[in-house]
Structures are given as structure tokens and as C-alpha cells.
Design a protein around this motif. Structure first.
Motif, PDB file in Angstrom:
ATOM      1  N   GLN A   1       0.835  -1.200   0.000  1.00  0.00           N
ATOM      2  CA  GLN A   1       0.000   0.000   0.000  1.00  0.00           C
ATOM      3  C   GLN A   1       0.870   1.249   0.000  1.00  0.00           C
ATOM      4  OE1 GLN A   1      -2.639  -0.414   3.311  1.00  0.00           O
ATOM      5  NE2 GLN A   1      -4.102  -1.657   2.173  1.00  0.00           N
ATOM      6  N   ALA A   2       1.992   1.196   0.708  1.00  0.00           N
ATOM      7  CA  ALA A   2       2.893   2.346   0.735  1.00  0.00           C
ATOM      8  C   ALA A   2       3.524   2.555  -0.636  1.00  0.00           C
ATOM      9  CB  ALA A   2       3.975   2.146   1.795  1.00  0.00           C
ATOM     10  N   GLN A   3       3.812   1.479  -1.358  1.00  0.00           N
ATOM     11  CA  GLN A   3       4.391   1.591  -2.683  1.00  0.00           C
ATOM     12  C   GLN A   3       3.390   2.187  -3.672  1.00  0.00           C
ATOM     13  OE1 GLN A   3       5.559  -2.398  -3.504  1.00  0.00           O
ATOM     14  NE2 GLN A   3       7.556  -2.180  -2.531  1.00  0.00           N
ATOM     15  N   ARG A   4       2.102   1.942  -3.472  1.00  0.00           N
ATOM     16  CA  ARG A   4       1.087   2.441  -4.375  1.00  0.00           C
ATOM     17  C   ARG A   4       0.670   3.870  -4.044  1.00  0.00           C
ATOM     18  NH1 ARG A   4      -3.865  -1.222  -4.470  1.00  0.00           N
ATOM     19  NH2 ARG A   4      -3.465  -1.239  -2.267  1.00  0.00           N
ATOM     20  N   ARG A   5       1.202   4.454  -2.993  1.00  0.00           N
ATOM     21  CA  ARG A   5       0.797   5.795  -2.600  1.00  0.00           C
ATOM     22  C   ARG A   5       1.188   6.789  -3.680  1.00  0.00           C
ATOM     23  NH1 ARG A   5       2.249   9.032   2.896  1.00  0.00           N
ATOM     24  NH2 ARG A   5       1.267  10.957   2.231  1.00  0.00           N
ATOM     25  N   TRP A   6       0.233   7.606  -4.040  1.00  0.00           N
ATOM     26  CA  TRP A   6       0.479   8.588  -5.080  1.00  0.00           C
ATOM     27  C   TRP A   6      -0.071   9.916  -4.645  1.00  0.00           C
ATOM     28  CZ3 TRP A   6      -1.796  12.006  -8.412  1.00  0.00           C
ATOM     29  CH2 TRP A   6      -1.025  12.398  -9.508  1.00  0.00           C
TER      30      TRP A   6
ATOM     31  N   PHE B   1      -9.723  15.449 -12.567  1.00  0.00           N
ATOM     32  CA  PHE B   1      -9.550  14.001 -12.533  1.00  0.00           C
ATOM     33  C   PHE B   1      -9.461  13.518 -11.095  1.00  0.00           C
ATOM     34  CE2 PHE B   1      -7.790  15.275 -16.622  1.00  0.00           C
ATOM     35  CZ  PHE B   1      -8.442  14.404 -17.471  1.00  0.00           C
ATOM     36  N   VAL B   2     -10.031  12.346 -10.836  1.00  0.00           N
ATOM     37  CA  VAL B   2      -9.967  11.739  -9.510  1.00  0.00           C
ATOM     38  C   VAL B   2      -9.555  10.280  -9.666  1.00  0.00           C
ATOM     39  CG1 VAL B   2     -11.657  13.276  -8.456  1.00  0.00           C
ATOM     40  CG2 VAL B   2     -12.437  11.184  -9.551  1.00  0.00           C
ATOM     41  N   ASP B   3      -9.015   9.703  -8.596  1.00  0.00           N
ATOM     42  CA  ASP B   3      -8.624   8.298  -8.638  1.00  0.00           C
ATOM     43  C   ASP B   3      -9.853   7.414  -8.414  1.00  0.00           C
ATOM     44  OD1 ASP B   3      -9.120   8.574  -5.939  1.00  0.00           O
ATOM     45  OD2 ASP B   3      -7.088   8.122  -5.299  1.00  0.00           O
ATOM     46  N   THR B   4      -9.637   6.105  -8.441  1.00  0.00           N
ATOM     47  CA  THR B   4     -10.740   5.153  -8.345  1.00  0.00           C
ATOM     48  C   THR B   4     -11.494   5.277  -7.033  1.00  0.00           C
ATOM     49  OG1 THR B   4      -9.538   3.617  -9.778  1.00  0.00           O
ATOM     50  CG2 THR B   4     -11.350   2.703  -8.483  1.00  0.00           C
ATOM     51  N   GLU B   5     -10.767   5.431  -5.933  1.00  0.00           N
ATOM     52  CA  GLU B   5     -11.426   5.526  -4.628  1.00  0.00           C
ATOM     53  C   GLU B   5     -12.302   6.772  -4.536  1.00  0.00           C
ATOM     54  OE1 GLU B   5      -8.124   4.839  -4.966  1.00  0.00           O
ATOM     55  OE2 GLU B   5      -8.247   2.717  -4.466  1.00  0.00           O
TER      56      GLU B   5
ATOM     57  N   PHE C   1      -3.078   7.214 -17.284  1.00  0.00           N
ATOM     58  CA  PHE C   1      -1.875   8.030 -17.336  1.00  0.00           C
ATOM     59  C   PHE C   1      -0.741   7.136 -16.853  1.00  0.00           C
ATOM     60  CE2 PHE C   1      -5.337  11.086 -16.440  1.00  0.00           C
ATOM     61  CZ  PHE C   1      -5.231  11.855 -17.580  1.00  0.00           C
ATOM     62  N   GLY C   2      -0.068   6.491 -17.796  1.00  0.00           N
ATOM     63  CA  GLY C   2       0.920   5.486 -17.419  1.00  0.00           C
ATOM     64  C   GLY C   2       0.194   4.315 -16.788  1.00  0.00           C
ATOM     65  N   LYS C   3       0.542   3.995 -15.556  1.00  0.00           N
ATOM     66  CA  LYS C   3      -0.149   2.902 -14.868  1.00  0.00           C
ATOM     67  C   LYS C   3      -1.304   3.397 -14.004  1.00  0.00           C
ATOM     68  CE  LYS C   3       2.952   2.723 -10.891  1.00  0.00           C
ATOM     69  NZ  LYS C   3       3.798   1.866 -10.065  1.00  0.00           N
ATOM     70  N   TRP C   4      -1.507   4.698 -13.958  1.00  0.00           N
ATOM     71  CA  TRP C   4      -2.518   5.289 -13.092  1.00  0.00           C
ATOM     72  C   TRP C   4      -3.847   5.441 -13.817  1.00  0.00           C
ATOM     73  CZ3 TRP C   4      -0.468   4.958  -8.562  1.00  0.00           C
ATOM     74  CH2 TRP C   4       0.899   5.109  -8.411  1.00  0.00           C
ATOM     75  N   VAL C   5      -4.922   4.989 -13.164  1.00  0.00           N
ATOM     76  CA  VAL C   5      -6.276   5.134 -13.701  1.00  0.00           C
ATOM     77  C   VAL C   5      -6.911   6.355 -13.049  1.00  0.00           C
ATOM     78  CG1 VAL C   5      -8.573   4.091 -13.805  1.00  0.00           C
ATOM     79  CG2 VAL C   5      -6.541   2.665 -14.097  1.00  0.00           C
ATOM     80  N   ARG C   6      -7.460   7.217 -13.874  1.00  0.00           N
ATOM     81  CA  ARG C   6      -8.129   8.415 -13.375  1.00  0.00           C
ATOM     82  C   ARG C   6      -9.458   8.589 -14.099  1.00  0.00           C
ATOM     83  NH1 ARG C   6      -5.121   7.573  -9.918  1.00  0.00           N
ATOM     84  NH2 ARG C   6      -3.341   8.798  -9.259  1.00  0.00           N
ATOM     85  N   TYR C   7     -10.430   9.143 -13.379  1.00  0.00           N
ATOM     86  CA  TYR C   7     -11.752   9.412 -13.933  1.00  0.00           C
ATOM     87  C   TYR C   7     -11.960  10.915 -14.008  1.00  0.00           C
ATOM     88  CZ  TYR C   7     -12.950   4.535 -12.997  1.00  0.00           C
ATOM     89  OH  TYR C   7     -12.978   3.176 -12.992  1.00  0.00           O
ATOM     90  N   ALA C   8     -12.466  11.394 -15.136  1.00  0.00           N
ATOM     91  CA  ALA C   8     -12.835  12.801 -15.258  1.00  0.00           C
ATOM     92  C   ALA C   8     -14.178  12.987 -14.560  1.00  0.00           C
ATOM     93  CB  ALA C   8     -12.935  13.204 -16.723  1.00  0.00           C
ATOM     94  N   VAL C   9     -14.291  14.031 -13.780  1.00  0.00           N
ATOM     95  CA  VAL C   9     -15.525  14.282 -13.041  1.00  0.00           C
ATOM     96  C   VAL C   9     -16.696  14.457 -14.015  1.00  0.00           C
ATOM     97  CG1 VAL C   9     -16.668  15.846 -11.417  1.00  0.00           C
ATOM     98  CG2 VAL C   9     -14.269  15.242 -11.088  1.00  0.00           C
ATOM     99  N   ASP C  10     -16.461  15.099 -15.154  1.00  0.00           N
ATOM    100  CA  ASP C  10     -17.519  15.257 -16.157  1.00  0.00           C
ATOM    101  C   ASP C  10     -18.000  13.903 -16.676  1.00  0.00           C
ATOM    102  OD1 ASP C  10     -17.375  18.004 -15.910  1.00  0.00           O
ATOM    103  OD2 ASP C  10     -16.042  18.242 -17.641  1.00  0.00           O
ATOM    104  N   ASP C  11     -17.071  12.939 -16.857  1.00  0.00           N
ATOM    105  CA  ASP C  11     -17.460  11.598 -17.302  1.00  0.00           C
ATOM    106  C   ASP C  11     -18.277  10.876 -16.240  1.00  0.00           C
ATOM    107  OD1 ASP C  11     -16.196  11.925 -19.733  1.00  0.00           O
ATOM    108  OD2 ASP C  11     -14.338  10.949 -19.084  1.00  0.00           O
TER     109      ASP C  11
END
Length: 100
Positions: free
Chosen positions: A6-11, A31-35, A63-73
């Protein structure tokens, strides 16, 4: 071991934060993350992960390995899930046929 992963995944990572230039007004969050997306939609993060693999969920960006959601979407997908019940006052009334 779980805590380390979990510490390695901290962004963002501490190294990125050192290089970051902070501004007072960066504008609205786009943009927001999955959580955060899951909280926004009142869903579990796992549900969005399943939607990503099976389809049918909101559009997302990689964005690379990061998944992000646009708030408008997220707003557009939530609106597409809107349903109207048959008892709604906007639904047309179909009267029964009177055969007498």
C-alpha cells in the motif's frame, strides 16, 4: 507485507511532491482516482474496477499505470443510469379498454 504494498502504491510519491510546483488556484479538480470516483458515485472501488474489466462503467483515462476518472465523465455516466418509474407523473398513463 500488505502495508508495504500500500505504501508503494501511494500517489503522489514523496519524490514527485518535492519536484511539484504548487499554485494557489489550480482551478476545479478535473480528474480523480478510483477511490474518490467510487465515493463520488456512492459505489465501492471494486465495483468500478469490475466495470473497467467487464465494461459498462464510466469512461476512464490511463496516465501510465494510473487510472483516473474525469468528473464530467462520472456525471455523464450517472445521468445515463437514470431511470424513471412507471408511476412517475411524467410517464404517460395508459387507460384500460372499457368493453362495455
Amino acid at each position: 507485507m500488505v502495508e508495504k504494498s500500500q505504501a508503494q502504491r501511494r500517489w503522489p510519491t514523496p519524490e514527485i511532491l518535492k519536484r511539484a510546483k504548487f499554485v494557489d488556484d489550480a482551478g476545479p479538480i478535473r480528474f480523480v482516482d478510483t477511490e474518490a470516483a467510487a465515493r463520488y458515485l456512492a459505489l465501492e472501488a471494486h465495483t468500478l474496477e469490475c466495470y473497467r474489466s467487464l465494461g459498462g462503467g464510466p469512461a476512464y483515462h490511463k496516465f501510465g499505470k494510473w487510472v483516473r476518472y474525469a468528473v464530467d465523465d462520472l456525471d455523464a455516466w450517472a445521468e445515463s443510469c437514470r431511470r424513471v418509474t412507471a408511476a412517475s407523473p411524467v410517464a404517460p398513463r395508459i387507460l384500460p379498454i372499457d368493453r362495455t
